[in-house]
Design an enzyme around this catalytic site. Sequence first.
Site, PDB file in Angstrom:
ATOM      1  N   ASP A  33       0.846  -1.135  -0.180  1.00 19.34           N
ATOM      2  CA  ASP A  33      -0.145   0.435  -0.040  1.00 19.34           C
ATOM      3  C   ASP A  33       0.776   1.102  -0.229  1.00 19.34           C
ATOM      4  OD1 ASP A  33      -3.759   0.694   0.722  1.00 19.34           O
ATOM      5  OD2 ASP A  33      -1.902   2.060   1.044  1.00 19.34           O
ATOM      6  N   LEU A  35       0.032   3.971   1.124  1.00 16.42           N
ATOM      7  CA  LEU A  35      -0.258   5.156   1.919  1.00 16.42           C
ATOM      8  C   LEU A  35      -1.209   6.154   1.699  1.00 16.42           C
ATOM      9  CD1 LEU A  35       2.142   3.860   5.080  1.00 16.42           C
ATOM     10  CD2 LEU A  35      -0.559   3.477   4.475  1.00 16.42           C
ATOM     11  N   ILE A  60       1.610   0.741  -5.886  1.00 22.16           N
ATOM     12  CA  ILE A  60       1.859   0.129  -7.473  1.00 22.16           C
ATOM     13  C   ILE A  60       1.859   0.582  -8.842  1.00 22.16           C
ATOM     14  CG2 ILE A  60      -0.069  -1.361  -6.610  1.00 22.16           C
ATOM     15  CD1 ILE A  60      -2.090   0.254  -7.968  1.00 22.16           C
ATOM     16  N   ALA A  82      -6.099  -2.043  -4.787  1.00 23.51           N
ATOM     17  CA  ALA A  82      -5.333  -0.262  -4.573  1.00 23.51           C
ATOM     18  C   ALA A  82      -6.282   0.721  -5.509  1.00 23.51           C
ATOM     19  CB  ALA A  82      -3.888  -0.512  -4.685  1.00 23.51           C
ATOM     20  N   THR A 125     -15.615  -2.253  -9.353  1.00 26.36           N
ATOM     21  CA  THR A 125     -17.446  -1.581  -9.078  1.00 26.36           C
ATOM     22  C   THR A 125     -18.803  -1.450  -9.758  1.00 26.36           C
ATOM     23  OG1 THR A 125     -17.570   0.417  -8.476  1.00 26.36           O
ATOM     24  CG2 THR A 125     -15.756   1.027 -10.312  1.00 26.36           C
ATOM     25  N   ASP A 126     -18.774  -1.559  -9.330  1.00 26.77           N
ATOM     26  CA  ASP A 126     -20.368  -1.819 -10.816  1.00 26.77           C
ATOM     27  C   ASP A 126     -20.420  -0.484 -11.239  1.00 26.77           C
ATOM     28  OD1 ASP A 126     -21.318  -0.064  -8.164  1.00 26.77           O
ATOM     29  OD2 ASP A 126     -22.988  -1.205  -8.167  1.00 26.77           O
ATOM     30  N   GLU A 127     -19.598   1.031 -10.947  1.00 24.12           N
ATOM     31  CA  GLU A 127     -19.806   1.602 -11.482  1.00 24.12           C
ATOM     32  C   GLU A 127     -19.800   1.880 -13.102  1.00 24.12           C
ATOM     33  OE1 GLU A 127     -18.859   5.372  -9.095  1.00 24.12           O
ATOM     34  OE2 GLU A 127     -18.970   4.205  -7.184  1.00 24.12           O
ATOM     35  N   LEU A 193     -20.424   8.159   2.633  1.00 28.76           N
ATOM     36  CA  LEU A 193     -22.017   8.445   3.452  1.00 28.76           C
ATOM     37  C   LEU A 193     -22.043   8.351   4.258  1.00 28.76           C
ATOM     38  CD1 LEU A 193     -24.355   9.543   2.220  1.00 28.76           C
ATOM     39  CD2 LEU A 193     -25.301   7.394   1.556  1.00 28.76           C
ATOM     40  N   PRO A 208     -24.854  16.781   5.033  1.00 31.61           N
ATOM     41  CA  PRO A 208     -24.358  16.810   4.025  1.00 31.61           C
ATOM     42  C   PRO A 208     -25.856  15.799   2.988  1.00 31.61           C
ATOM     43  CG  PRO A 208     -22.665  17.327   4.367  1.00 31.61           C
ATOM     44  CD  PRO A 208     -23.268  16.358   5.865  1.00 31.61           C
ATOM     45  N   VAL A 209     -26.783  15.854   2.534  1.00 32.61           N
ATOM     46  CA  VAL A 209     -27.091  14.912   1.655  1.00 32.61           C
ATOM     47  C   VAL A 209     -27.412  15.312   0.077  1.00 32.61           C
ATOM     48  CG1 VAL A 209     -29.040  14.072   1.061  1.00 32.61           C
ATOM     49  CG2 VAL A 209     -28.095  14.255   3.264  1.00 32.61           C
ATOM     50  N   ASN A 252     -30.349   7.056  -0.539  1.00 36.71           N
ATOM     51  CA  ASN A 252     -29.270   7.483   0.335  1.00 36.71           C
ATOM     52  C   ASN A 252     -30.199   8.434   0.921  1.00 36.71           C
ATOM     53  OD1 ASN A 252     -27.220   6.964  -1.760  1.00 36.71           O
ATOM     54  ND2 ASN A 252     -26.972   9.475  -1.933  1.00 36.71           N
TER      55      ASN A 252
HETATM   56  N1  LIG Z   1     -16.310   1.356  -1.030  1.00 35.36           N
HETATM   57  C1  LIG Z   1     -16.580   1.115  -2.045  1.00 35.36           C
HETATM   58  O1  LIG Z   1     -17.866   0.735  -1.779  1.00 35.36           O
HETATM   59  C2  LIG Z   1     -16.032  -0.771  -3.212  1.00 35.36           C
HETATM   60  C3  LIG Z   1     -17.139  -0.714  -4.141  1.00 35.36           C
HETATM   61  C4  LIG Z   1     -16.664  -1.780  -5.319  1.00 35.36           C
HETATM   62  C5  LIG Z   1     -15.871  -1.499  -5.660  1.00 35.36           C
HETATM   63  N2  LIG Z   1     -14.788  -0.862  -4.691  1.00 35.36           N
HETATM   64  C6  LIG Z   1     -12.989  -0.951  -5.343  1.00 35.36           C
HETATM   65  O2  LIG Z   1     -12.924  -1.787  -4.389  1.00 35.36           O
HETATM   66  C7  LIG Z   1     -10.901  -1.903  -3.890  1.00 35.36           C
HETATM   67  C8  LIG Z   1     -11.186  -0.765  -3.131  1.00 35.36           C
HETATM   68  O3  LIG Z   1     -11.987   0.333  -2.016  1.00 35.36           O
HETATM   69  P1  LIG Z   1     -11.884   0.890  -1.089  1.00 35.36           P
HETATM   70  O4  LIG Z   1     -13.269   1.829  -0.779  1.00 35.36           O
HETATM   71  O5  LIG Z   1     -11.038   0.032   0.257  1.00 35.36           O
HETATM   72  O6  LIG Z   1     -10.844   1.849  -1.467  1.00 35.36           O
HETATM   73  P2  LIG Z   1      -9.686   2.978  -0.303  1.00 35.36           P
HETATM   74  O7  LIG Z   1      -9.186   5.026  -0.899  1.00 35.36           O
HETATM   75  O8  LIG Z   1     -10.511   3.029   1.181  1.00 35.36           O
HETATM   76  O9  LIG Z   1      -8.697   2.874  -0.173  1.00 35.36           O
HETATM   77  C9  LIG Z   1      -7.699   2.387  -1.512  1.00 35.36           C
HETATM   78  C10 LIG Z   1      -6.033   2.258  -0.860  1.00 35.36           C
HETATM   79  O10 LIG Z   1      -5.275   2.120  -1.951  1.00 35.36           O
HETATM   80  C11 LIG Z   1      -4.209   2.788  -0.896  1.00 35.36           C
HETATM   81  N3  LIG Z   1      -3.286   3.695  -3.024  1.00 35.36           N
HETATM   82  C12 LIG Z   1      -3.998   3.791  -3.763  1.00 35.36           C
HETATM   83  N4  LIG Z   1      -3.227   4.136  -4.620  1.00 35.36           N
HETATM   84  C13 LIG Z   1      -2.071   3.386  -4.618  1.00 35.36           C
HETATM   85  C14 LIG Z   1      -1.134   2.864  -5.298  1.00 35.36           C
HETATM   86  N5  LIG Z   1      -0.292   3.907  -6.069  1.00 35.36           N
HETATM   87  N6  LIG Z   1      -0.340   2.524  -5.044  1.00 35.36           N
HETATM   88  C15 LIG Z   1      -0.292   1.602  -3.351  1.00 35.36           C
HETATM   89  N7  LIG Z   1      -1.745   1.697  -2.609  1.00 35.36           N
HETATM   90  C16 LIG Z   1      -2.538   3.050  -3.137  1.00 35.36           C
HETATM   91  C17 LIG Z   1      -4.620   3.707  -0.765  1.00 35.36           C
HETATM   92  O11 LIG Z   1      -3.160   4.143   0.388  1.00 35.36           O
HETATM   93  C18 LIG Z   1      -5.797   2.824   0.264  1.00 35.36           C
HETATM   94  O12 LIG Z   1      -4.838   2.283   1.177  1.00 35.36           O
HETATM   95  C19 LIG Z   1     -11.155  -0.195  -5.246  1.00 35.36           C
HETATM   96  O13 LIG Z   1     -10.544  -0.589  -6.260  1.00 35.36           O
HETATM   97  C20 LIG Z   1     -12.490   0.195  -5.619  1.00 35.36           C
HETATM   98  O14 LIG Z   1     -12.518   1.136  -7.057  1.00 35.36           O
HETATM   99  C21 LIG Z   1     -14.806  -0.892  -3.709  1.00 35.36           C
END
Ligand SMILES: NC(=O)c1ccc[n+]([C@@H]2O[C@H](COP(=O)([O-])OP(=O)(O)OC[C@H]3O[C@@H](n4cnc5c(N)ncnc54)[C@H](O)[C@@H]3O)[C@@H](O)[C@H]2O)c1
Length: 339
Positions: A33, A35, A60, A82, A125-127, A193, A208-209, A252
């Site tokens: 990570d 960080l 990464i 990541a 992601t579903d997005e 959220l 805030p919504v 929401n």
């Molecule tokens: N949160 C959701 O509801 C959700 C839903 C579907 C998919 N996802 C996907 O799941 C994954 C994790 O989501 P999350 O909500 O835990 O995200 P988050 O933002 O909480 O965590 C992301 C992590 O990646 C690390 N990071 C960022 N850039 C980096 C880099 N260049 N190299 C190494 N580490 C790096 C950050 O330090 C952080 O610890 C993402 O890929 C996101 O697209 C999230």
Amino acid sequence: MKICVTGGAGFIGGNFVYYMLDQHPDYDIVCLDALTYAGNLETLEGAMKNPKFKFVKGDIADRDFIYELFEREKFDIIVNFAAESHVDRSIEEPEVFLKTNIMGTQVLMDACRKFGITRFHQVSTDEVYGDLPLDRPDLFFTEETPIHTSSPYSSSKAGADLLVLAYYRTYGLPVTISRCSNNYGPYHFPEKLIPLMISRALANESLPVYGKGENVRDWLHVYDHCSAIDLVIHKGRVGEVYNIGGHNERTNIEVVKTILHALDKPESLISYVTDRKGHDLRYAIDPTKIETELGWKPVYNFDTGIQQTIKWYLDNKSWWENIINGDYQNYYKKMYEGR
Ligand SMILES: NC(=O)c1ccc[n+]([C@@H]2O[C@H](COP(=O)([O-])OP(=O)(O)OC[C@H]3O[C@@H](n4cnc5c(N)ncnc54)[C@H](O)[C@@H]3O)[C@@H](O)[C@H]2O)c1
């Protein structure tokens, strides 16, 4: 078995580290990570003492560093969490989203090709499917739904997905992709959220919504997301995409009111603010493929899961207060004040 969990100091990756240490105590888990603002080592405090766990700080997208790491560690499986993950931030500053989410994924897959792995799993992601109209509750995203993104964030995730599938087709890299709906649960960064509303309600601050709060999200407990990924990396077919969702659609405003009621706070704390640009209306996943092919079933429903999550935030105040007391305040002002 040695698994590299990228982004493991974030919300879902951190939960996945704990899930895997618990479910597979014989596996070695290495968290990689960078960080960024979203990565929090305090999230991994409980794993640090485990001899089967190791944390490595790094980006990464840094090819030299990633190649050295892969050569040294000889991973079997990579699970790539990541990412830059916050839609609002992607609207303000898209570039880092392309660098991490697309270029970073490419560097990881190049390392997989060079040093060999049995599976590269991309957490998506579903997005990537865009959104659904509010007046068509019969429609759901399947794995065949065309990619149709709305934000720089979802576009960067879609770009990465296409690249992952191209590495499968072109180079035969053993890949899988999972596309999940919105997650909730412990260790969720307090600008998202649910934790944002919990922390502000506890402080008796306005909530805030966006718009009228009518946007619909399909909420999945992070534990269920972790169990789905565990199944996909062990039993999923290479080259395949698996949608993950638990049919827990909520607007929401419903979510915000649930939080207020649970905390015994008045609805007068709600403050409607100008809507997000290009705000997706509704997400809803059809998880039939992962359910029928891999036998996955979520264990949480939203009504009990949200109550447990609220309790977690009450019991772990120091975790999120430490974040809120830092740079987060400046970010909050930039995004919401004066709207
Ligand atoms: N949160 C959701 O509801 C959700 C839903 C579907 C998919 N996802 C996907 O799941 C994954 C994790 O989501 P999350 O909500 O835990 O995200 P988050 O933002 O909480 O965590 C992301 C992590 O990646 C690390 N990071 C960022 N850039 C980096 C880099 N260049 N190299 C190494 N580490 C790096 C950050 O330090 C952080 O610890 C993402 O890929 C996101 O697209 C999230």
